[in-house]
Design an enzyme around this catalytic site. Sequence first.
Site, PDB file in Angstrom:
ATOM      1  N   SER A  24     -10.311  -0.119   4.002  1.00 37.26           N
ATOM      2  CA  SER A  24      -9.488  -0.486   5.169  1.00 37.26           C
ATOM      3  C   SER A  24      -8.878   0.770   5.771  1.00 37.26           C
ATOM      4  O   SER A  24      -8.203   1.524   5.085  1.00 37.26           O
ATOM      5  CB  SER A  24      -8.365  -1.435   4.754  1.00 37.26           C
ATOM      6  OG  SER A  24      -8.921  -2.629   4.288  1.00 37.26           O
ATOM      7  N   ARG A  42       0.822  -1.228   0.000  1.00 34.15           N
ATOM      8  CA  ARG A  42       0.000   0.000   0.000  1.00 34.15           C
ATOM      9  C   ARG A  42       0.852   1.273   0.000  1.00 34.15           C
ATOM     10  O   ARG A  42       0.521   2.270   0.662  1.00 34.15           O
ATOM     11  CB  ARG A  42      -0.951   0.017   1.214  1.00 34.15           C
ATOM     12  CG  ARG A  42      -1.939  -1.102   1.256  1.00 34.15           C
ATOM     13  CD  ARG A  42      -2.936  -1.085   0.118  1.00 34.15           C
ATOM     14  NE  ARG A  42      -3.708  -2.297   0.142  1.00 34.15           N
ATOM     15  CZ  ARG A  42      -3.393  -3.406  -0.559  1.00 34.15           C
ATOM     16  NH1 ARG A  42      -2.343  -3.418  -1.384  1.00 34.15           N
ATOM     17  NH2 ARG A  42      -4.118  -4.494  -0.473  1.00 34.15           N
ATOM     18  N   GLU A  53      -3.979   3.349   6.966  1.00 33.23           N
ATOM     19  CA  GLU A  53      -3.896   3.172   5.502  1.00 33.23           C
ATOM     20  C   GLU A  53      -4.516   4.405   4.821  1.00 33.23           C
ATOM     21  O   GLU A  53      -4.054   4.840   3.775  1.00 33.23           O
ATOM     22  CB  GLU A  53      -4.630   1.888   5.077  1.00 33.23           C
ATOM     23  CG  GLU A  53      -4.533   1.632   3.579  1.00 33.23           C
ATOM     24  CD  GLU A  53      -4.993   0.234   3.180  1.00 33.23           C
ATOM     25  OE1 GLU A  53      -4.720  -0.737   3.925  1.00 33.23           O
ATOM     26  OE2 GLU A  53      -5.615   0.114   2.111  1.00 33.23           O
TER      27      GLU A  53
HETATM   28  C1  LIG Z   1     -15.470   0.513  -0.070  1.00 32.35           C
HETATM   29  C2  LIG Z   1     -13.975   0.638  -0.285  1.00 32.35           C
HETATM   30  C3  LIG Z   1     -13.218  -0.486  -0.530  1.00 32.35           C
HETATM   31  C4  LIG Z   1     -11.837  -0.385  -0.732  1.00 32.35           C
HETATM   32  N1  LIG Z   1     -11.113  -1.510  -1.003  1.00 32.35           N
HETATM   33  C5  LIG Z   1      -9.782  -1.409  -1.242  1.00 32.35           C
HETATM   34  C6  LIG Z   1      -9.010  -2.574  -1.554  1.00 32.35           C
HETATM   35  O1  LIG Z   1      -9.514  -3.675  -1.633  1.00 32.35           O
HETATM   36  N2  LIG Z   1      -7.684  -2.419  -1.759  1.00 32.35           N
HETATM   37  C7  LIG Z   1      -7.076  -1.187  -1.678  1.00 32.35           C
HETATM   38  O2  LIG Z   1      -5.851  -1.105  -1.889  1.00 32.35           O
HETATM   39  N3  LIG Z   1      -7.785  -0.075  -1.394  1.00 32.35           N
HETATM   40  C8  LIG Z   1      -9.109  -0.151  -1.177  1.00 32.35           C
HETATM   41  N4  LIG Z   1      -9.840   0.969  -0.882  1.00 32.35           N
HETATM   42  C9  LIG Z   1      -9.143   2.271  -0.761  1.00 32.35           C
HETATM   43  C10 LIG Z   1      -9.118   3.076  -2.088  1.00 32.35           C
HETATM   44  O3  LIG Z   1     -10.184   2.674  -2.922  1.00 32.35           O
HETATM   45  C11 LIG Z   1      -7.808   2.906  -2.844  1.00 32.35           C
HETATM   46  O4  LIG Z   1      -6.740   3.347  -2.051  1.00 32.35           O
HETATM   47  C12 LIG Z   1      -7.813   3.697  -4.169  1.00 32.35           C
HETATM   48  O5  LIG Z   1      -6.788   3.206  -4.988  1.00 32.35           O
HETATM   49  C13 LIG Z   1      -7.659   5.209  -3.994  1.00 32.35           C
HETATM   50  O6  LIG Z   1      -7.832   5.802  -5.276  1.00 32.35           O
HETATM   51  P1  LIG Z   1      -8.483   7.254  -5.421  1.00 32.35           P
HETATM   52  O7  LIG Z   1      -8.453   7.619  -6.853  1.00 32.35           O
HETATM   53  O8  LIG Z   1      -9.797   7.299  -4.759  1.00 32.35           O
HETATM   54  O9  LIG Z   1      -7.411   8.134  -4.650  1.00 32.35           O
HETATM   55  P2  LIG Z   1      -7.680   9.303  -3.590  1.00 32.35           P
HETATM   56  O10 LIG Z   1      -8.332   8.713  -2.383  1.00 32.35           O
HETATM   57  O11 LIG Z   1      -8.338  10.452  -4.224  1.00 32.35           O
HETATM   58  O12 LIG Z   1      -6.174   9.710  -3.242  1.00 32.35           O
HETATM   59  C14 LIG Z   1      -5.309   8.788  -2.630  1.00 32.35           C
HETATM   60  C15 LIG Z   1      -3.864   9.289  -2.823  1.00 32.35           C
HETATM   61  O13 LIG Z   1      -3.530   9.196  -4.202  1.00 32.35           O
HETATM   62  C16 LIG Z   1      -3.064  10.458  -4.674  1.00 32.35           C
HETATM   63  N5  LIG Z   1      -3.492  10.577  -6.085  1.00 32.35           N
HETATM   64  C17 LIG Z   1      -4.732  10.411  -6.607  1.00 32.35           C
HETATM   65  N6  LIG Z   1      -4.704  10.570  -7.952  1.00 32.35           N
HETATM   66  C18 LIG Z   1      -3.415  10.855  -8.276  1.00 32.35           C
HETATM   67  C19 LIG Z   1      -2.736  11.143  -9.507  1.00 32.35           C
HETATM   68  N7  LIG Z   1      -3.358  11.168 -10.693  1.00 32.35           N
HETATM   69  N8  LIG Z   1      -1.402  11.403  -9.445  1.00 32.35           N
HETATM   70  C20 LIG Z   1      -0.727  11.378  -8.272  1.00 32.35           C
HETATM   71  N9  LIG Z   1      -1.312  11.124  -7.083  1.00 32.35           N
HETATM   72  C21 LIG Z   1      -2.637  10.860  -7.086  1.00 32.35           C
HETATM   73  C22 LIG Z   1      -3.714  11.488  -3.752  1.00 32.35           C
HETATM   74  O14 LIG Z   1      -2.957  12.687  -3.718  1.00 32.35           O
HETATM   75  C23 LIG Z   1      -3.677  10.751  -2.420  1.00 32.35           C
HETATM   76  O15 LIG Z   1      -2.414  10.889  -1.825  1.00 32.35           O
HETATM   77  C24 LIG Z   1     -11.208   0.897  -0.680  1.00 32.35           C
HETATM   78  C25 LIG Z   1     -11.993   2.031  -0.442  1.00 32.35           C
HETATM   79  C26 LIG Z   1     -13.363   1.917  -0.257  1.00 32.35           C
HETATM   80  C27 LIG Z   1     -14.169   3.163  -0.036  1.00 32.35           C
END
Ligand SMILES: Cc1cc2nc3c(=O)[nH]c(=O)nc-3n(C[C@H](O)[C@H](O)[C@H](O)COP(=O)(O)OP(=O)(O)OC[C@H]3O[C@@H](n4cnc5c(N)ncnc54)[C@H](O)[C@@H]3O)c2cc1C
Length: 301
Positions: free
Chosen positions: A224, A175, A294
């Site tokens: 998580s 992660r 996380e």
């Molecule tokens: C119901 C649920 C289930 C989930 N299950 C999982 C799972 O099974 N496994 C898992 O790993 N995670 C899980 N997650 C957490 C989350 O979905 C992941 O971490 C996801 O990859 C975050 O992506 P995001 O686009 O929403 O990023 P954001 O939450 O918007 O941002 C996360 C980070 O990424 C950075 N970021 C975003 N876009 C960019 C970009 N284009 N360039 C550079 N940096 C960027 C942001 O600055 C921030 O630091 C879950 C979340 C939920 C709500």
Amino acid sequence: MNTSANIYNLPKVRGVYKFAEPLKNYTWLNVGGPAEVMYFPEDEEDLRSFLRQKSEDLPVFIIGGGSNLLVRDGGISGVVIKLGNKNFARQRIENNTLYCGAGSVNFILKKMIEKNGLGGLEFLCSIPGTIGGAVRGNAGCFGSDMATVLTAVRVMLPSGEVRNLNNEECGFSYRHSDIPADWIILEVGLKFAYERSEEVAAKIAQNAEYRRTHQPQGIRTAGSTFKNPEGYAAWKLIKQCGGDKMVYGGARMSEQHCNFLHNDGTATAADIEKLCHAIEQEAAAKCEVPLELEIKIVGQE
Ligand SMILES: Cc1cc2nc3c(=O)[nH]c(=O)nc-3n(C[C@H](O)[C@H](O)[C@H](O)COP(=O)(O)OP(=O)(O)OC[C@H]3O[C@@H](n4cnc5c(N)ncnc54)[C@H](O)[C@@H]3O)c2cc1C
């Protein structure tokens, strides 16, 4: 917060600026104050021009799908960039690699992965958020993560320079990636192996079914909350230290899976942050290993 464009001396862009934009509307936890300025670039050239012309002391934060973020109640100062334009969500398949713009939403990639039988990418279809966010945090589930499938990533540096990184250069671990916080991920290449589309669809359905039966659905959460310490399950440690029973305002851990935060709709970001820190403290005092968040906490109190 001041909402006048002139105060920030913002560059002229083809994209869209919004002022005092409530970030709770852009996060799965549905809390948090406003972005002082929110910028939706039109395309890569627009983004580059913005970065080159903006004043050096204007802070920039990039948001993806907001599924791993707790934005504090005071919001985020400076500019929050969101790659929401369709120009950042294009996909193409070349040489057994799926190239996706960083703004591509994982749930939407599902159709393409299923239809074309892109074996090995099934896990991605159940992770909320965008592909850019998934790379940044090395998102994963069902035995795979971005480190398993990523071949290349194109990033834009704060100077506007565009650089290509290979898998090793991303410095992936559990992660985590070493990609600096101020580098913007633009496009990602993911390797796959062709399979029958029915088989790929069946794996995706199986993963979705697992989530339906083991994880809370339809709640305001960020997935998580704590990482699993090596050899331990975070949810067991949360139970062991009594974190599953703690309540701060409208924030508690889900009854179905106590590593998932649950905002009942009335929680503030402060409630959620207090709950997280209280669990960390209790775990440090009562469990064999400490818990590490996380989810990412950003912004001002
Ligand atoms: C119901 C649920 C289930 C989930 N299950 C999982 C799972 O099974 N496994 C898992 O790993 N995670 C899980 N997650 C957490 C989350 O979905 C992941 O971490 C996801 O990859 C975050 O992506 P995001 O686009 O929403 O990023 P954001 O939450 O918007 O941002 C996360 C980070 O990424 C950075 N970021 C975003 N876009 C960019 C970009 N284009 N360039 C550079 N940096 C960027 C942001 O600055 C921030 O630091 C879950 C979340 C939920 C709500």
